[in-house]
Motif scaffolding. Structure first.
Motif, PDB file in Angstrom:
ATOM      1  N   GLU A   1     -27.738  38.745 -31.780  1.00 53.67           N
ATOM      2  CA  GLU A   1     -27.499  38.716 -33.248  1.00 53.67           C
ATOM      3  C   GLU A   1     -27.511  40.191 -33.729  1.00 53.67           C
ATOM      4  O   GLU A   1     -28.484  40.973 -33.269  1.00 53.67           O
ATOM      5  CB  GLU A   1     -28.353  37.904 -33.987  1.00 53.67           C
ATOM      6  CG  GLU A   1     -28.433  37.634 -35.252  1.00 53.67           C
ATOM      7  CD  GLU A   1     -28.880  36.595 -35.714  1.00 53.67           C
ATOM      8  OE1 GLU A   1     -29.453  36.811 -37.058  1.00 53.67           O
ATOM      9  OE2 GLU A   1     -29.171  35.372 -35.226  1.00 53.67           O
ATOM     10  N   LEU A   2     -26.700  40.694 -34.692  1.00 51.86           N
ATOM     11  CA  LEU A   2     -26.736  41.909 -35.045  1.00 51.86           C
ATOM     12  C   LEU A   2     -27.232  41.913 -36.847  1.00 51.86           C
ATOM     13  O   LEU A   2     -26.556  40.960 -37.444  1.00 51.86           O
ATOM     14  CB  LEU A   2     -25.255  42.681 -35.233  1.00 51.86           C
ATOM     15  CG  LEU A   2     -24.662  42.778 -33.899  1.00 51.86           C
ATOM     16  CD1 LEU A   2     -23.383  43.252 -34.041  1.00 51.86           C
ATOM     17  CD2 LEU A   2     -25.492  43.437 -32.812  1.00 51.86           C
TER      18      LEU A   2
ATOM     19  N   ALA B   1     -35.363  42.839 -30.856  1.00 51.41           N
ATOM     20  CA  ALA B   1     -36.291  41.967 -30.775  1.00 51.41           C
ATOM     21  C   ALA B   1     -35.866  41.000 -29.556  1.00 51.41           C
ATOM     22  O   ALA B   1     -34.720  40.647 -29.529  1.00 51.41           O
ATOM     23  CB  ALA B   1     -36.418  41.160 -31.840  1.00 51.41           C
ATOM     24  N   ARG B   2     -36.440  40.862 -28.648  1.00 51.55           N
ATOM     25  CA  ARG B   2     -36.292  39.624 -27.618  1.00 51.55           C
ATOM     26  C   ARG B   2     -36.763  38.435 -27.772  1.00 51.55           C
ATOM     27  O   ARG B   2     -37.903  38.247 -28.410  1.00 51.55           O
ATOM     28  CB  ARG B   2     -37.011  40.086 -26.358  1.00 51.55           C
ATOM     29  CG  ARG B   2     -36.074  41.089 -25.643  1.00 51.55           C
ATOM     30  CD  ARG B   2     -36.571  41.725 -24.345  1.00 51.55           C
ATOM     31  NE  ARG B   2     -36.095  43.028 -23.797  1.00 51.55           N
ATOM     32  CZ  ARG B   2     -34.886  43.190 -23.446  1.00 51.55           C
ATOM     33  NH1 ARG B   2     -34.047  42.262 -23.397  1.00 51.55           N
ATOM     34  NH2 ARG B   2     -34.520  44.648 -22.989  1.00 51.55           N
ATOM     35  N   HIS B   3     -36.086  37.335 -27.779  1.00 53.12           N
ATOM     36  CA  HIS B   3     -36.548  35.874 -28.164  1.00 53.12           C
ATOM     37  C   HIS B   3     -36.462  35.065 -26.857  1.00 53.12           C
ATOM     38  O   HIS B   3     -35.847  35.342 -25.928  1.00 53.12           O
ATOM     39  CB  HIS B   3     -35.479  35.403 -29.242  1.00 53.12           C
ATOM     40  CG  HIS B   3     -35.394  36.367 -30.387  1.00 53.12           C
ATOM     41  ND1 HIS B   3     -36.320  36.345 -31.432  1.00 53.12           N
ATOM     42  CD2 HIS B   3     -34.121  37.128 -30.793  1.00 53.12           C
ATOM     43  CE1 HIS B   3     -35.689  37.310 -32.197  1.00 53.12           C
ATOM     44  NE2 HIS B   3     -34.609  37.732 -31.785  1.00 53.12           N
TER      45      HIS B   3
ATOM     46  N   VAL C   1     -31.330  37.808 -28.080  1.00 57.36           N
ATOM     47  CA  VAL C   1     -31.623  39.172 -28.499  1.00 57.36           C
ATOM     48  C   VAL C   1     -30.991  39.414 -29.747  1.00 57.36           C
ATOM     49  O   VAL C   1     -30.181  39.024 -30.331  1.00 57.36           O
ATOM     50  CB  VAL C   1     -30.995  40.176 -27.415  1.00 57.36           C
ATOM     51  CG1 VAL C   1     -31.398  41.658 -27.857  1.00 57.36           C
ATOM     52  CG2 VAL C   1     -31.734  40.259 -26.166  1.00 57.36           C
ATOM     53  N   THR C   2     -31.929  40.040 -30.709  1.00 56.40           N
ATOM     54  CA  THR C   2     -31.455  40.716 -32.003  1.00 56.40           C
ATOM     55  C   THR C   2     -31.641  42.181 -32.069  1.00 56.40           C
ATOM     56  O   THR C   2     -32.519  42.636 -31.693  1.00 56.40           O
ATOM     57  CB  THR C   2     -32.274  39.939 -33.187  1.00 56.40           C
ATOM     58  OG1 THR C   2     -32.184  38.428 -33.037  1.00 56.40           O
ATOM     59  CG2 THR C   2     -31.722  40.472 -34.517  1.00 56.40           C
TER      60      THR C   2
ATOM     61  N   PHE D   1     -36.245  34.686 -36.283  1.00 58.97           N
ATOM     62  CA  PHE D   1     -34.928  34.303 -35.524  1.00 58.97           C
ATOM     63  C   PHE D   1     -34.510  32.771 -35.606  1.00 58.97           C
ATOM     64  O   PHE D   1     -33.586  32.434 -35.896  1.00 58.97           O
ATOM     65  CB  PHE D   1     -35.068  34.942 -34.325  1.00 58.97           C
ATOM     66  CG  PHE D   1     -33.776  34.649 -33.203  1.00 58.97           C
ATOM     67  CD1 PHE D   1     -32.583  35.177 -33.336  1.00 58.97           C
ATOM     68  CD2 PHE D   1     -33.956  33.604 -32.402  1.00 58.97           C
ATOM     69  CE1 PHE D   1     -31.417  34.849 -32.563  1.00 58.97           C
ATOM     70  CE2 PHE D   1     -32.848  33.281 -31.373  1.00 58.97           C
ATOM     71  CZ  PHE D   1     -31.639  33.784 -31.833  1.00 58.97           C
ATOM     72  N   GLU D   2     -35.575  32.023 -35.092  1.00 58.87           N
ATOM     73  CA  GLU D   2     -35.401  30.711 -34.956  1.00 58.87           C
ATOM     74  C   GLU D   2     -35.067  30.074 -36.765  1.00 58.87           C
ATOM     75  O   GLU D   2     -34.101  29.259 -36.545  1.00 58.87           O
ATOM     76  CB  GLU D   2     -36.635  30.048 -34.443  1.00 58.87           C
ATOM     77  CG  GLU D   2     -37.014  30.299 -33.053  1.00 58.87           C
ATOM     78  CD  GLU D   2     -37.612  31.738 -32.956  1.00 58.87           C
ATOM     79  OE1 GLU D   2     -37.853  32.517 -33.674  1.00 58.87           O
ATOM     80  OE2 GLU D   2     -37.405  32.090 -31.728  1.00 58.87           O
TER      81      GLU D   2
END
Length: 115
Positions: A19-20, A50-52, A57-58, A103-104
């Motif tokens: 995600e950007l 950011a790793r999820h 990834v964002t 993110f979620e």
């Protein structure tokens, strides 16, 4: 100008998302798939990552920066506008998460295709 390249390869057995932000542009990368992401903008900014869970990834652009995404050498996305200015003391990541949640939470807000 400064340019940062981020090569994203999905080495998992399931699709993962890249995600950007701040545009909120999601990409689903299939197993074995790869995206080459370029973020370009004024000197002095930093690309935040950011790793999820599950490999998602964002990437967060800095003020004045924009994204360009290539898949297999073909351009598949270019930001329309550069990342906007921010309130003092906030990074793009902090600003996006303050406005739209984690993110979620952002992922849950997206419309999913109906089966």
């Amino acid at each position: 100008m400064k340019m940062v390249r981020f090569d994203f390869e999905n080495t998992r057995d399931i699709p993962v998302e890249l995600e950007l932000e701040p545009e909120g542009m999601p990409f689903t990368v299939q197993p074995g798939g790869r995206l080459d992401v370029f973020c370009e903008g004024p000197e002095g900014g930093e690309l935040e990552l950011a790793r999820h869970p599950e490999g998602h990834v964002t990437l967060f652009a800095w003020i004045g920066a924009s994204f360009r995404v290539l898949e297999g050498g073909n351009e598949v996305y270019t930001s329309v506008l550069p990342a906007p200015g921010l309130p003092p003391g906030l990074s793009t990541k902090q600003f996006v998460e303050t406005l739209f949640g984690s993110f979620e939470q952002r992922r849950a807000m997206r419309d999913e295709p109906k089966n």
